[in-house]
Each structure stands twice: as structure tokens, then as C-alpha cells.
Write a protein that holds these residues in place. Structure first.
Motif, PDB file in Angstrom:
ATOM      1  N   TRP A 123      21.312  45.019  37.150  1.00  0.00           N
ATOM      2  CA  TRP A 123      20.912  43.637  37.391  1.00  0.00           C
ATOM      3  C   TRP A 123      21.860  42.664  36.696  1.00  0.00           C
ATOM      4  O   TRP A 123      22.174  41.597  37.228  1.00  0.00           O
ATOM      5  CB  TRP A 123      19.476  43.404  36.905  1.00  0.00           C
ATOM      6  N   GLN A 124      22.315  43.041  35.518  1.00  0.00           N
ATOM      7  CA  GLN A 124      23.271  42.188  34.816  1.00  0.00           C
ATOM      8  C   GLN A 124      24.590  42.097  35.590  1.00  0.00           C
ATOM      9  O   GLN A 124      25.182  41.024  35.704  1.00  0.00           O
ATOM     10  CB  GLN A 124      23.510  42.725  33.402  1.00  0.00           C
ATOM     11  N   VAL A 125      25.028  43.236  36.120  1.00  0.00           N
ATOM     12  CA  VAL A 125      26.251  43.238  36.929  1.00  0.00           C
ATOM     13  C   VAL A 125      26.055  42.392  38.181  1.00  0.00           C
ATOM     14  O   VAL A 125      26.940  41.625  38.582  1.00  0.00           O
ATOM     15  CB  VAL A 125      26.640  44.680  37.319  1.00  0.00           C
ATOM     16  N   PHE A 126      24.882  42.516  38.785  1.00  0.00           N
ATOM     17  CA  PHE A 126      24.578  41.734  39.987  1.00  0.00           C
ATOM     18  C   PHE A 126      24.642  40.235  39.692  1.00  0.00           C
ATOM     19  O   PHE A 126      25.222  39.461  40.464  1.00  0.00           O
ATOM     20  CB  PHE A 126      23.190  42.114  40.505  1.00  0.00           C
ATOM     21  N   LEU A 127      24.068  39.824  38.573  1.00  0.00           N
ATOM     22  CA  LEU A 127      24.068  38.406  38.215  1.00  0.00           C
ATOM     23  C   LEU A 127      25.483  37.906  37.935  1.00  0.00           C
ATOM     24  O   LEU A 127      25.850  36.784  38.319  1.00  0.00           O
ATOM     25  CB  LEU A 127      23.167  38.173  36.998  1.00  0.00           C
ATOM     26  N   VAL A 128      26.286  38.735  37.276  1.00  0.00           N
ATOM     27  CA  VAL A 128      27.680  38.355  37.017  1.00  0.00           C
ATOM     28  C   VAL A 128      28.440  38.216  38.333  1.00  0.00           C
ATOM     29  O   VAL A 128      29.232  37.283  38.516  1.00  0.00           O
ATOM     30  CB  VAL A 128      28.369  39.391  36.103  1.00  0.00           C
ATOM     31  N   ALA A 129      28.186  39.140  39.267  1.00  0.00           N
ATOM     32  CA  ALA A 129      28.851  39.083  40.571  1.00  0.00           C
ATOM     33  C   ALA A 129      28.476  37.806  41.318  1.00  0.00           C
ATOM     34  O   ALA A 129      29.334  37.144  41.914  1.00  0.00           O
ATOM     35  CB  ALA A 129      28.490  40.311  41.401  1.00  0.00           C
ATOM     36  N   VAL A 130      27.194  37.447  41.277  1.00  0.00           N
ATOM     37  CA  VAL A 130      26.749  36.209  41.929  1.00  0.00           C
ATOM     38  C   VAL A 130      27.420  35.003  41.284  1.00  0.00           C
ATOM     39  O   VAL A 130      27.857  34.066  41.969  1.00  0.00           O
ATOM     40  CB  VAL A 130      25.211  36.079  41.845  1.00  0.00           C
ATOM     41  N   PHE A 131      27.519  35.031  39.963  1.00  0.00           N
ATOM     42  CA  PHE A 131      28.179  33.940  39.241  1.00  0.00           C
ATOM     43  C   PHE A 131      29.646  33.817  39.654  1.00  0.00           C
ATOM     44  O   PHE A 131      30.153  32.715  39.894  1.00  0.00           O
ATOM     45  CB  PHE A 131      28.069  34.185  37.735  1.00  0.00           C
ATOM     46  N   LEU A 132      30.327  34.963  39.774  1.00  0.00           N
ATOM     47  CA  LEU A 132      31.737  34.949  40.170  1.00  0.00           C
ATOM     48  C   LEU A 132      31.905  34.468  41.608  1.00  0.00           C
ATOM     49  O   LEU A 132      32.868  33.758  41.926  1.00  0.00           O
ATOM     50  CB  LEU A 132      32.339  36.347  40.008  1.00  0.00           C
ATOM     51  N   ILE A 133      30.982  34.854  42.478  1.00  0.00           N
ATOM     52  CA  ILE A 133      31.031  34.371  43.863  1.00  0.00           C
ATOM     53  C   ILE A 133      30.897  32.853  43.886  1.00  0.00           C
ATOM     54  O   ILE A 133      31.576  32.155  44.648  1.00  0.00           O
ATOM     55  CB  ILE A 133      29.924  35.036  44.706  1.00  0.00           C
ATOM     56  N   GLY A 134      30.028  32.332  43.022  1.00  0.00           N
ATOM     57  CA  GLY A 134      29.874  30.882  42.921  1.00  0.00           C
ATOM     58  C   GLY A 134      31.154  30.203  42.464  1.00  0.00           C
ATOM     59  O   GLY A 134      31.530  29.145  42.982  1.00  0.00           O
ATOM     60  N   ILE A 135      31.836  30.814  41.500  1.00  0.00           N
ATOM     61  CA  ILE A 135      33.105  30.262  41.025  1.00  0.00           C
ATOM     62  C   ILE A 135      34.136  30.253  42.153  1.00  0.00           C
ATOM     63  O   ILE A 135      34.857  29.267  42.353  1.00  0.00           O
ATOM     64  CB  ILE A 135      33.633  31.076  39.824  1.00  0.00           C
ATOM     65  N   ASN A 136      34.191  31.365  42.904  1.00  0.00           N
ATOM     66  CA  ASN A 136      35.141  31.439  44.021  1.00  0.00           C
ATOM     67  C   ASN A 136      34.844  30.376  45.074  1.00  0.00           C
ATOM     68  O   ASN A 136      35.768  29.762  45.631  1.00  0.00           O
ATOM     69  CB  ASN A 136      35.093  32.831  44.661  1.00  0.00           C
ATOM     70  N   TYR A 137      33.569  30.165  45.339  1.00  0.00           N
ATOM     71  CA  TYR A 137      33.192  29.140  46.318  1.00  0.00           C
ATOM     72  C   TYR A 137      33.620  27.759  45.831  1.00  0.00           C
ATOM     73  O   TYR A 137      34.174  26.958  46.595  1.00  0.00           O
ATOM     74  CB  TYR A 137      31.681  29.170  46.550  1.00  0.00           C
TER      75      TYR A 137
END
Length: 207
Positions: A186-200
Motif C-alpha cells: 500500500w505504501q508503494v501504491f501511494l508513492v506510485a500515485v504521488f509520482l503519477i501526480g507529479i508527472n501529470y
């Protein structure tokens, strides 16, 4: 910005075959060589050139007659007139870095998910180092493509790109650092979502 690009795309449909080829070559060349230039002004310049070609076409003059046989010299002169935009360069650098980081993180997450591992080891040092190398590789490939655009001997350049790609894969597989974190899926998932937001955020239309 998107309005300029859309307008450009629509106007290109009015070009005849010869002028379309000429403008396509100029368009690709300019965009490859203006990564550190102001994007808004670059697109405005490209649109202005297109409008000039269309006006010349209506008067029975080809793009070659109007600008010269090869588009590269006129493109070089116009690019020199554009102001350097270091914010644009920084944005592209960060986008390349975070895009690669996001991809490898998601790949590791999926691997752990299908193996039903509750904990996942993240080699943070490896991720950061490989992302930096990959980002640099992207800019080198773009620079190489710009330098060699239009040349006939393209297989050497394709081979070099393939070698760079392979080296990045080998580097990612072989390198290991002591900077490892044990985290939950879940922590990895949240980090991935955060990184996707940065990319957007980084890839949003600046205009």
C-alpha cells in the motif's frame, strides 16, 4: 499552447504535397533543437512560418523558393532568435526523471502484487541513480536525433540508441545499493500515485 498546436495541425492540411514535406522536416528539426527554448514562442514561430508558406503557396511559390532549398539553415537562424528558457529545460529534465522512476516503481509493485508479497524491498539508491542515467540517456538520444535528422545513414544512430537502451536495462538489473527500504504494497501504491501526480503536473500544457 494546445490551441497553437491545434491551429498548426489544421493549417497544415492546406499545404500541397511538396510544401507539406518541407514544413514537416522543418517542424521536426525545430522541435528537436528547441528543448531549451520557450515553448510558447517556439510554437508561435512555427505557426508564423506555416502561415508564410501558405501565403506563398497561394501566390504560386513553393516553400523551397520562399525559404531556400533546405529548411535547416532558416530553422537554425530562427532558433537562435528564441530566448533560452531554463525553466522549460528543468521541467523536461524532471519529467524524464520522474517518468522513469514511476515506471520502474510500478513494475516492481506489480511483481510484488502477483507474488503476493506483503512487504516489498525498495532499493532507493538504485531507483534514483538509474532514473538519473535514464533521464540523461533520453536527452542524449534527442540531441543525437536532432544532430542527425535528415541524414541517410540512419542505421548507425538506431544501433547507438539500441545500445543505450540495452545498457540502461543491464544497469538496472545489475546495480544494487545499501539504501533499501522495506515497505508495504500500500505504501508503494501511494508513492506510485504521488509520482503519477507529479508527472501529470510536469506534463501539463504550460500555455
Amino acid at each position: 499552447m494546445s490551441n497553437l498546436i491545434d491551429q498548426n495541425t489544421q493549417l497544415q492540411k492546406q499545404l500541397n504535397v511538396a510544401n507539406k514535406q518541407y514544413y514537416d522536416d522543418l517542424l521536426v528539426y525545430v522541435r528537436l533543437h528547441s528543448m531549451n527554448k520557450n515553448e510558447q514562442q517556439t510554437e508561435e514561430m512555427l505557426l508564423s512560418i506555416l502561415q508564410d508558406i501558405l501565403e506563398a503557396q497561394q501566390n504560386g511559390m513553393s516553400a523551397q523558393d520562399y525559404f531556400g532549398k533546405e529548411p535547416q539553415p532558416i530553422a537554425d537562424d530562427l532558433i537562435k532568435q528564441l530566448p533560452t528558457d531554463w525553466r522549460q529545460m528543468l521541467r523536461l529534465t524532471l519529467l524524464a526523471f520522474f517518468s522513469y522512476l514511476t515506471v520502474i516503481l510500478i513494475m516492481d509493485y506489480l511483481e510484488a502484487f502477483f507474488h503476493q508479497n506483503t512487504l516489498q524491498q525498495l532499493d532507493v539508491g538504485k531507483y534514483l541513480f538509474c532514473s538519473l542515467i535514464a533521464g540523461g540517456s533520453v536527452f542524449f538520444i534527442l540531441w543525437l536525433t536532432g544532430r542527425t535528422y535528415g541524414e541517410k545513414a540512419k542505421w548507425q544512430h538506431l544501433l547507438m540508441i539500441a545500445v543505450i537502451f540495452a545498457l540502461n536495462i543491464v544497469l538496472f538489473i545489475s546495480i544494487h545499493t545499501p539504501f533499501i527500504l522495506n515497505v508495504s504494497r500500500w505504501q508503494v501504491f501511494l508513492v506510485a500515485v504521488f509520482l503519477i501526480g507529479i508527472n501529470y503536473f510536469l506534463s501539463r500544457d504550460a500555455g
